[in-house]
Scaffold this active site. Structure first.
Site, PDB file in Angstrom:
ATOM      1  N   CYS A  78       0.856  -1.185   0.000  1.00 17.90           N
ATOM      2  CA  CYS A  78       0.000   0.000   0.000  1.00 17.90           C
ATOM      3  C   CYS A  78       0.895   1.239   0.000  1.00 17.90           C
ATOM      4  O   CYS A  78       1.814   1.340   0.807  1.00 17.90           O
ATOM      5  CB  CYS A  78      -0.889  -0.006   1.239  1.00 17.90           C
ATOM      6  N   CYS A  81       0.336   3.051   3.644  1.00 16.68           N
ATOM      7  CA  CYS A  81       0.718   2.495   4.951  1.00 16.68           C
ATOM      8  C   CYS A  81       1.706   1.334   4.859  1.00 16.68           C
ATOM      9  O   CYS A  81       2.110   0.792   5.882  1.00 16.68           O
ATOM     10  CB  CYS A  81      -0.525   2.061   5.734  1.00 16.68           C
ATOM     11  N   CYS A 127      -7.409  -0.696   0.956  1.00 16.66           N
ATOM     12  CA  CYS A 127      -6.421  -1.296   1.853  1.00 16.66           C
ATOM     13  C   CYS A 127      -7.118  -1.570   3.179  1.00 16.66           C
ATOM     14  O   CYS A 127      -7.795  -0.698   3.727  1.00 16.66           O
ATOM     15  CB  CYS A 127      -5.259  -0.333   2.069  1.00 16.66           C
ATOM     16  N   CYS A 130      -5.433   0.907   6.117  1.00 16.84           N
ATOM     17  CA  CYS A 130      -5.562   2.380   6.179  1.00 16.84           C
ATOM     18  C   CYS A 130      -6.716   2.904   5.340  1.00 16.84           C
ATOM     19  O   CYS A 130      -6.868   4.124   5.225  1.00 16.84           O
ATOM     20  CB  CYS A 130      -4.253   3.037   5.769  1.00 16.84           C
ATOM     21  N   CYS A 150      -8.477  -4.570 -10.429  1.00 17.57           N
ATOM     22  CA  CYS A 150      -7.982  -3.508 -11.308  1.00 17.57           C
ATOM     23  C   CYS A 150      -7.510  -2.350 -10.430  1.00 17.57           C
ATOM     24  O   CYS A 150      -8.326  -1.642  -9.840  1.00 17.57           O
ATOM     25  CB  CYS A 150      -9.129  -3.075 -12.226  1.00 17.57           C
TER      26      CYS A 150
END
Ligand code: FE
Length: 162
Positions: A78, A81, A127, A130, A150
Site C-alpha cells: 500500500c 501504509c 487497503c 488504512c 484492477c
C-alpha cells in the site's frame, strides 16, 4: 405517482444490484489494527496524484501509471501504509493499462465495498489497514479465481524481490 413508482423501481434495482454484488463476496473476519491519519498528514506524505487516488477515490489515466507494464518479481505494498497487498505472481496482462491481479496476497489484505458513483455499481477495493482506495474488482479475471483486481499504480509501492 408515476415519478414515485419510477424512483421506487430505481431504488429496488440499486438494492438488488448491491445485494447481488455483496453476496458474491465472502468477507473474512479480519482483525487488523487500523492506520489513521488526518487529511493534512496524508497530503504531506503523498504526491497530489497519490492523494487524489488513495484518499479521494480517484482513478489514474490508463497506461500512465508506474506499474501497469511492470513484470518484475516482487511485492506490491500500500502506498499509504506499506501493508502487503499483492504478489507479482498473481499479476496478469489485462490490457486495461492498470496493474491487474487475480487475487490479493492474503484474504485480509484488502476490503471490498460497494461503490455507486458515476451511475455504476462496482466493488471498490480498499487497503484493509488504512482504507486507501486501491481500485475495483470485477468478475472477468483469469483462473483460478476469475477475479480481476484492477488497481491504480498510484495506490501501490512495488518492492522487487531480492
Ligand atoms: Fe494502506
Amino acid at each position: 405517482m408515476k415519478r414515485i413508482s419510477f424512483l421506487l423501481l430505481i431504488g429496488f434495482v440499486m438494492v438488488s444490484c448491491q445485494s447481488m454484488s455483496q453476496s458474491n463476496k465472502k468477507q473474512p473476519n479480519c482483525k487488523i489494527a487500523k492506520v489513521t491519519k488526518t487529511e493534512a498528514e496524508w497530503r504531506k506524505m503523498l504526491t497530489s496524484e497519490q492523494f487524489n487516488v488513495t484518499r479521494k477515490a480517484g482513478t489514474e489515466r490508463a497506461f500512465t501509471g508506474e506499474y501497469w507494464d511492470n513484470h518484475a518479481e516482487g511485492t506490491y505494498l500500500c502506498r499509504c501504509c506499506g501493508f502487503e497487498l499483492f504478489d507479482s505472481k498473481t499479476k496478469f496482462e489485462s490490457g486495461t493499462g492498470w496493474p491487474s491481479f487475480w487475487k490479493p496476497i492474503n484474504e485480509c489484505s484488502v476490503e471490498v465495498g460497494t461503490d455507486t458513483s458515476y451511475g455504476m455499481v462496482r466493488d471498490e477495493v480498499r487497503c484493509h489497514r488504512c482504507d486507501a482506495h486501491l481500485g475495483h474488482v470485477f468478475n472477468d479475471g483469469p483462473r483460478p479465481t476469475g477475479l480481476r483486481y484492477c488497481m491504480n499504480s498510484a495506490s501501490l509501492k512495488f518492492v522487487a524481490k531480492k
